[in-house]
Design a protein around this motif. Sequence first.
Motif, PDB file in Angstrom:
ATOM      1  N   ILE A 216       9.583  14.827  -2.668  1.00  0.00           N
ATOM      2  CA  ILE A 216       8.818  15.337  -3.809  1.00  0.00           C
ATOM      3  C   ILE A 216       9.678  15.349  -5.060  1.00  0.00           C
ATOM      4  O   ILE A 216       9.232  14.974  -6.149  1.00  0.00           O
ATOM      5  CB  ILE A 216       8.261  16.734  -3.489  1.00  0.00           C
ATOM      6  CG1 ILE A 216       7.198  16.634  -2.387  1.00  0.00           C
ATOM      7  CG2 ILE A 216       7.684  17.388  -4.743  1.00  0.00           C
ATOM      8  CD1 ILE A 216       6.696  17.973  -1.895  1.00  0.00           C
ATOM      9  N   GLN A 217      10.928  15.765  -4.923  1.00  0.00           N
ATOM     10  CA  GLN A 217      11.830  15.783  -6.075  1.00  0.00           C
ATOM     11  C   GLN A 217      12.048  14.366  -6.607  1.00  0.00           C
ATOM     12  O   GLN A 217      12.081  14.150  -7.830  1.00  0.00           O
ATOM     13  CB  GLN A 217      13.156  16.433  -5.696  1.00  0.00           C
ATOM     14  CG  GLN A 217      14.195  16.444  -6.820  1.00  0.00           C
ATOM     15  CD  GLN A 217      13.927  17.487  -7.899  1.00  0.00           C
ATOM     16  OE1 GLN A 217      12.791  17.905  -8.098  1.00  0.00           O
ATOM     17  NE2 GLN A 217      14.956  17.911  -8.588  1.00  0.00           N
ATOM     18  N   ASN A 218      12.212  13.391  -5.714  1.00  0.00           N
ATOM     19  CA  ASN A 218      12.344  12.005  -6.166  1.00  0.00           C
ATOM     20  C   ASN A 218      11.146  11.588  -7.009  1.00  0.00           C
ATOM     21  O   ASN A 218      11.284  10.978  -8.073  1.00  0.00           O
ATOM     22  CB  ASN A 218      12.464  11.065  -4.957  1.00  0.00           C
ATOM     23  CG  ASN A 218      13.891  10.840  -4.517  1.00  0.00           C
ATOM     24  OD1 ASN A 218      14.797  11.582  -4.883  1.00  0.00           O
ATOM     25  ND2 ASN A 218      14.105   9.816  -3.701  1.00  0.00           N
ATOM     26  N   MET A 219       9.962  11.897  -6.517  1.00  0.00           N
ATOM     27  CA  MET A 219       8.744  11.535  -7.250  1.00  0.00           C
ATOM     28  C   MET A 219       8.684  12.259  -8.589  1.00  0.00           C
ATOM     29  O   MET A 219       8.289  11.685  -9.613  1.00  0.00           O
ATOM     30  CB  MET A 219       7.510  11.871  -6.410  1.00  0.00           C
ATOM     31  CG  MET A 219       6.196  11.551  -7.118  1.00  0.00           C
ATOM     32  SD  MET A 219       4.729  11.929  -6.126  1.00  0.00           S
ATOM     33  CE  MET A 219       4.733  10.516  -5.035  1.00  0.00           C
ATOM     34  N   TRP A 220       9.100  13.521  -8.600  1.00  0.00           N
ATOM     35  CA  TRP A 220       9.082  14.329  -9.812  1.00  0.00           C
ATOM     36  C   TRP A 220       9.958  13.704 -10.900  1.00  0.00           C
ATOM     37  O   TRP A 220       9.560  13.589 -12.058  1.00  0.00           O
ATOM     38  CB  TRP A 220       9.605  15.722  -9.485  1.00  0.00           C
ATOM     39  CG  TRP A 220       8.798  16.849 -10.025  1.00  0.00           C
ATOM     40  CD1 TRP A 220       8.013  16.862 -11.141  1.00  0.00           C
ATOM     41  CD2 TRP A 220       8.700  18.173  -9.460  1.00  0.00           C
ATOM     42  NE1 TRP A 220       7.451  18.097 -11.325  1.00  0.00           N
ATOM     43  CE2 TRP A 220       7.855  18.915 -10.302  1.00  0.00           C
ATOM     44  CE3 TRP A 220       9.271  18.787  -8.360  1.00  0.00           C
ATOM     45  CZ2 TRP A 220       7.544  20.250 -10.067  1.00  0.00           C
ATOM     46  CZ3 TRP A 220       8.964  20.108  -8.118  1.00  0.00           C
ATOM     47  CH2 TRP A 220       8.109  20.834  -8.957  1.00  0.00           C
ATOM     48  N   LEU A 221      11.167  13.322 -10.513  1.00  0.00           N
ATOM     49  CA  LEU A 221      12.095  12.741 -11.484  1.00  0.00           C
ATOM     50  C   LEU A 221      11.611  11.380 -11.955  1.00  0.00           C
ATOM     51  O   LEU A 221      11.701  11.049 -13.142  1.00  0.00           O
ATOM     52  CB  LEU A 221      13.489  12.632 -10.864  1.00  0.00           C
ATOM     53  CG  LEU A 221      14.158  13.962 -10.508  1.00  0.00           C
ATOM     54  CD1 LEU A 221      15.482  13.718  -9.798  1.00  0.00           C
ATOM     55  CD2 LEU A 221      14.364  14.832 -11.746  1.00  0.00           C
TER      56      LEU A 221
ATOM     57  N   LEU B 210       1.727   4.296  -9.758  1.00  0.00           N
ATOM     58  CA  LEU B 210       1.628   5.219  -8.630  1.00  0.00           C
ATOM     59  C   LEU B 210       2.421   4.690  -7.443  1.00  0.00           C
ATOM     60  O   LEU B 210       3.105   5.453  -6.747  1.00  0.00           O
ATOM     61  CB  LEU B 210       0.159   5.436  -8.244  1.00  0.00           C
ATOM     62  CG  LEU B 210      -0.087   6.407  -7.085  1.00  0.00           C
ATOM     63  CD1 LEU B 210       0.467   7.793  -7.398  1.00  0.00           C
ATOM     64  CD2 LEU B 210      -1.581   6.491  -6.767  1.00  0.00           C
ATOM     65  N   GLN B 211       2.371   3.397  -7.230  1.00  0.00           N
ATOM     66  CA  GLN B 211       3.133   2.808  -6.133  1.00  0.00           C
ATOM     67  C   GLN B 211       4.636   2.962  -6.369  1.00  0.00           C
ATOM     68  O   GLN B 211       5.397   3.204  -5.432  1.00  0.00           O
ATOM     69  CB  GLN B 211       2.761   1.330  -5.964  1.00  0.00           C
ATOM     70  CG  GLN B 211       1.432   1.108  -5.281  1.00  0.00           C
ATOM     71  CD  GLN B 211       1.376   1.728  -3.882  1.00  0.00           C
ATOM     72  OE1 GLN B 211       2.268   1.523  -3.057  1.00  0.00           O
ATOM     73  NE2 GLN B 211       0.332   2.506  -3.627  1.00  0.00           N
ATOM     74  N   ARG B 212       5.068   2.826  -7.618  1.00  0.00           N
ATOM     75  CA  ARG B 212       6.485   3.023  -7.917  1.00  0.00           C
ATOM     76  C   ARG B 212       6.911   4.452  -7.603  1.00  0.00           C
ATOM     77  O   ARG B 212       8.001   4.699  -7.057  1.00  0.00           O
ATOM     78  CB  ARG B 212       6.780   2.715  -9.391  1.00  0.00           C
ATOM     79  CG  ARG B 212       6.748   1.251  -9.746  1.00  0.00           C
ATOM     80  CD  ARG B 212       7.501   0.956 -11.035  1.00  0.00           C
ATOM     81  NE  ARG B 212       6.957   1.616 -12.197  1.00  0.00           N
ATOM     82  CZ  ARG B 212       5.975   1.125 -12.957  1.00  0.00           C
ATOM     83  NH1 ARG B 212       5.401  -0.035 -12.629  1.00  0.00           N
ATOM     84  NH2 ARG B 212       5.566   1.775 -14.039  1.00  0.00           N
ATOM     85  N   LEU B 213       6.055   5.396  -7.953  1.00  0.00           N
ATOM     86  CA  LEU B 213       6.376   6.801  -7.697  1.00  0.00           C
ATOM     87  C   LEU B 213       6.414   7.090  -6.198  1.00  0.00           C
ATOM     88  O   LEU B 213       7.287   7.821  -5.715  1.00  0.00           O
ATOM     89  CB  LEU B 213       5.354   7.704  -8.385  1.00  0.00           C
ATOM     90  CG  LEU B 213       5.272   7.594  -9.908  1.00  0.00           C
ATOM     91  CD1 LEU B 213       4.224   8.550 -10.453  1.00  0.00           C
ATOM     92  CD2 LEU B 213       6.620   7.870 -10.554  1.00  0.00           C
ATOM     93  N   LEU B 214       5.474   6.518  -5.463  1.00  0.00           N
ATOM     94  CA  LEU B 214       5.466   6.713  -4.013  1.00  0.00           C
ATOM     95  C   LEU B 214       6.682   6.052  -3.364  1.00  0.00           C
ATOM     96  O   LEU B 214       7.262   6.593  -2.415  1.00  0.00           O
ATOM     97  CB  LEU B 214       4.167   6.160  -3.412  1.00  0.00           C
ATOM     98  CG  LEU B 214       2.912   6.984  -3.717  1.00  0.00           C
ATOM     99  CD1 LEU B 214       1.656   6.213  -3.321  1.00  0.00           C
ATOM    100  CD2 LEU B 214       2.945   8.329  -3.000  1.00  0.00           C
TER     101      LEU B 214
END
Length: 223
Positions: A139-144, A39-43
């Motif tokens: 949001i797109q960054n997190m999505w990918l 989750l931290q990586r995604l954030l």
Amino acid sequence: MTTSEHAFSDAERLAVYRAIHERRDMRHFSGGVVADDMLQRLLQAAHHAPSVGFMQPWRFIRVRSRPLRESLHALVEEERVLTAQALGEREDAFMKLKVQGVLDAAEVLVVALPPGREQHVFGRRTLPEMDLASSACAIQNMWLAARAEGLGMGWVSIFCPLQLAGLMGMPDGSRPMAILCLGPVDAFYGQPMLQTEKWAQRADLADLVFEDCWGQSPGDAGD
């Protein structure tokens, strides 16, 4: 094919394009958990998005309370009915669509714009909505990144902003823009769900690209 000296390797480039083309707006989740380090990586991926004037207008609220999730679900369902009614003849078809996974996803995040955004003039004097655009990039960054990690993510935008802001205890001047559902899925959709459901089809790129002026297709200028 000519490539820049700064290009990624072939395998790395293919991975980037694969994430882009296989990303889906997911609505069906299989429960499970998202490890804290993931989750931290995604954030972090979201936080490295571009933003106008480097204003970094994204704020993330992690929703861990089950009662709060149920309130979010009810808020979305309330707006789903109102949206269906506004669609007129497509009301019944819309009500058959699954529009959220708030109760099923491993994680739920509310993305919001903070108060005080009017102080950021750089890049926003004539286009003040660029704070919203910048947060959409996050949001797109997190999505990918989620797709690369094998996690599904869905962007829920069917809610009353004022009610959601009140539910989350957000300060005056802030603005919620997304409820993100995130977590393991049994499978990714082979194509966008709304395309599968025949709600809409992807437009032909050639109809969306103009040259020199609106409506002029590339190559038509010299005709």
